[in-house]
Design a protein around this motif. Structure first.
Motif, mmCIF file in Angstrom:
data_model
loop_
_atom_site.group_PDB
_atom_site.id
_atom_site.type_symbol
_atom_site.label_atom_id
_atom_site.label_comp_id
_atom_site.label_asym_id
_atom_site.label_seq_id
_atom_site.Cartn_x
_atom_site.Cartn_y
_atom_site.Cartn_z
ATOM 1 N N GLU A 45 0.824 -1.203 0.000
ATOM 2 C CA GLU A 45 0.000 0.000 0.000
ATOM 3 C C GLU A 45 0.861 1.257 0.000
ATOM 4 N N ILE A 46 1.950 1.234 0.737
ATOM 5 C CA ILE A 46 2.865 2.378 0.734
ATOM 6 C C ILE A 46 3.423 2.595 -0.673
ATOM 7 N N ALA A 47 3.709 1.513 -1.377
ATOM 8 C CA ALA A 47 4.268 1.620 -2.724
ATOM 9 C C ALA A 47 3.333 2.369 -3.672
ATOM 10 N N LEU A 48 2.039 2.350 -3.382
ATOM 11 C CA LEU A 48 1.059 3.012 -4.247
ATOM 12 C C LEU A 48 0.821 4.470 -3.868
ATOM 13 N N ASP A 49 1.452 4.939 -2.798
ATOM 14 C CA ASP A 49 1.216 6.310 -2.316
ATOM 15 C C ASP A 49 2.529 7.084 -2.320
ATOM 16 N N ARG A 50 2.769 7.838 -3.382
ATOM 17 C CA ARG A 50 4.031 8.558 -3.526
ATOM 18 C C ARG A 50 4.088 9.807 -2.653
ATOM 19 N N SER A 51 2.995 10.120 -1.967
ATOM 20 C CA SER A 51 3.033 11.262 -1.054
ATOM 21 C C SER A 51 3.708 10.913 0.267
ATOM 22 N N ILE A 52 3.951 9.633 0.508
ATOM 23 C CA ILE A 52 4.618 9.216 1.736
ATOM 24 C C ILE A 52 6.112 9.514 1.616
ATOM 25 N N ASP A 53 6.634 10.242 2.598
ATOM 26 C CA ASP A 53 8.035 10.673 2.571
ATOM 27 C C ASP A 53 8.971 9.733 3.310
ATOM 28 N N ALA A 54 8.482 9.058 4.339
ATOM 29 C CA ALA A 54 9.341 8.200 5.153
ATOM 30 C C ALA A 54 8.496 7.168 5.871
ATOM 31 N N VAL A 55 9.132 6.057 6.224
ATOM 32 C CA VAL A 55 8.475 4.974 6.943
ATOM 33 C C VAL A 55 9.349 4.619 8.149
ATOM 34 N N GLU A 94 10.724 -12.082 -0.439
ATOM 35 C CA GLU A 94 10.059 -10.966 -1.111
ATOM 36 C C GLU A 94 9.657 -9.885 -0.122
ATOM 37 N N MET A 95 9.190 -10.295 1.079
ATOM 38 C CA MET A 95 8.778 -9.308 2.065
ATOM 39 C C MET A 95 9.968 -8.545 2.627
ATOM 40 N N TYR A 96 11.046 -9.264 2.936
ATOM 41 C CA TYR A 96 12.209 -8.592 3.512
ATOM 42 C C TYR A 96 12.739 -7.504 2.585
ATOM 43 N N ARG A 97 12.642 -7.702 1.284
ATOM 44 C CA ARG A 97 13.173 -6.727 0.337
ATOM 45 C C ARG A 97 12.277 -5.504 0.173
ATOM 46 N N LYS A 98 11.046 -5.579 0.620
ATOM 47 C CA LYS A 98 10.126 -4.470 0.371
ATOM 48 C C LYS A 98 10.561 -3.160 1.031
ATOM 49 N N PRO A 99 11.087 -3.155 2.269
ATOM 50 C CA PRO A 99 11.608 -1.890 2.789
ATOM 51 C C PRO A 99 12.771 -1.365 1.948
ATOM 52 N N TYR A 100 13.617 -2.266 1.490
ATOM 53 C CA TYR A 100 14.775 -1.888 0.680
ATOM 54 C C TYR A 100 14.344 -1.267 -0.641
ATOM 55 N N GLU A 101 13.292 -1.817 -1.245
ATOM 56 C CA GLU A 101 12.822 -1.356 -2.539
ATOM 57 C C GLU A 101 11.762 -0.261 -2.433
ATOM 58 N N CYS A 102 11.305 0.042 -1.235
ATOM 59 C CA CYS A 102 10.280 1.072 -1.041
ATOM 60 C C CYS A 102 10.767 2.418 -1.584
ATOM 61 N N HIS A 103 9.872 3.169 -2.209
ATOM 62 C CA HIS A 103 10.258 4.468 -2.763
ATOM 63 C C HIS A 103 10.682 5.452 -1.685
ATOM 64 N N ALA A 104 10.136 5.304 -0.466
ATOM 65 C CA ALA A 104 10.461 6.205 0.640
ATOM 66 C C ALA A 104 11.533 5.577 1.527
ATOM 67 N N PRO A 105 12.413 6.393 2.104
ATOM 68 C CA PRO A 105 13.376 5.855 3.064
ATOM 69 C C PRO A 105 12.668 5.194 4.240
ATOM 70 N N ALA A 122 15.371 -5.520 9.864
ATOM 71 C CA ALA A 122 16.073 -4.273 10.147
ATOM 72 C C ALA A 122 17.193 -4.025 9.136
ATOM 73 N N MET A 123 17.908 -5.077 8.741
ATOM 74 C CA MET A 123 19.009 -4.904 7.795
ATOM 75 C C MET A 123 18.534 -4.413 6.436
ATOM 76 N N TYR A 124 17.312 -4.754 6.068
ATOM 77 C CA TYR A 124 16.781 -4.296 4.790
ATOM 78 C C TYR A 124 16.175 -2.895 4.867
ATOM 79 N N CYS A 125 16.095 -2.324 6.057
ATOM 80 C CA CYS A 125 15.720 -0.911 6.170
ATOM 81 C C CYS A 125 16.920 -0.051 5.795
ATOM 82 N N ASP A 126 16.677 1.217 5.520
ATOM 83 C CA ASP A 126 17.745 2.097 5.052
ATOM 84 C C ASP A 126 18.610 2.633 6.182
#
Length: 258
Positions: A45-55, A94-105, A122-126
């Motif tokens: 859902e976050i991936a579909l909302d480009r107004s999100i700046d950070a997670v 696939e799930m672990y990579r989603k924070p890494y690939e998320c458009h927002a930091p 945690a390691m896949y977070c920025d």
């Protein structure tokens, strides 16, 4: 807007910042299939909302970010689980990579034990910020398994081969100051300073060019994962030109020159 529904994580949004809280404090926020599915849906859902700046990703309670996987899911002989276990591992990767690939930091706010699957997340977070008494470990060899979810390569990227091997082969625990020293976390802070430290990083992200931040994340990821330096440079150049052509760049340059 991230709507859910979610049963094992709590998701809230405030002014462009989404906070995802692993919400199983009675289990030290252990990650079972349901948690992984909830996390996956939240990041989709976050991936579909480009107004999100950070997670921000954190754990409920004061004891644990996440104590890792629910070990009961791995009990029994292999033939009892095939192909279920293979499907589960693919889902987890696939799930672990989603924070890494998320458009927002994505910032991991580590408020306690960060172990096994919790550490992989945690390691896949920025960025990773931890309380000083947080404990980190990859104790999978204690239960006759090896790290999964792409975590072997990710650990080597963050701390180098020697430290990654020491953590895995000994199944030993390290505290947050040591994790900071070896590059596993960005900052180790007193518990009373955790909120302010994470808020400061999020504010720093949001005070800069938002498009530039997101394109910079993509360029850095390419520098880490591209097969060759030439490929990384090509991706970087494309992102640079995209950002150079943006209204954001023109506006911020004009403001700087005034």
């Amino acid at each position: 807007m991230v709507d859910g529904p979610f049963s094992t994580v709590d998701v809230s949004e405030s002014d462009g910042v989404v906070t995802i809280t692993l919400d199983r404090p009675e289990k030290y926020n252990a990650m079972n299939d349901e948690v992984m599915l909830d996390l996956s849906r939240a990041f989709d859902e976050i991936a579909l909302d480009r107004s999100i700046d950070a997670v921000v990703v954190t754990g409920a309670g004061e004891d644990a970010f996440s104590a890792g996987a629910d070990i009961g899911q791995y009990a029994g002989p292999a033939e009892d689980h095939d192909p279920m276990q293979r499907d589960r591992q693919e889902l987890f990767y696939e799930m672990y990579r989603k924070p890494y690939e998320c458009h927002a930091p994505v910032v991991a706010k580590i408020n306690g034990y960060c172990v096994g699957g919790g550490l992989i997340l945690a390691m896949y977070c920025d960025v990773r910020v931890a309380v000083e008494d947080a404990q980190f470990a990859v104790p999978v060899t204690d239960i006759g398994q090896i790290p999964t979810g792409g975590s072997n390569r990710r650990a080597v990227e963050l701390v180098g081969e020697a430290k990654a091997k020491e953590l895995v082969l000994t199944a030993g625990y390290i505290d947050a100051p040591e994790a900071e020293r070896i590059g596993l976390v960005n900052h180790a802070v007193p518990a009373e300073e955790l909120d302010d430290a994470v808020d400061g990083i999020v504010s720093g992200i949001r005070d800069t060019g938002r498009g530039a931040v997101k394109n910079s994340k993509r360029a850095i990821n390419a520098a880490v994962e591209a097969e060759t330096s030439a490929e990384a440079r090509e991706i970087e150049a494309d992102l640079w030109w995209d950002q150079f052509a943006s209204e954001e760049r023109r506006t911020l340059v004009d403001e700087f020159n005034e």
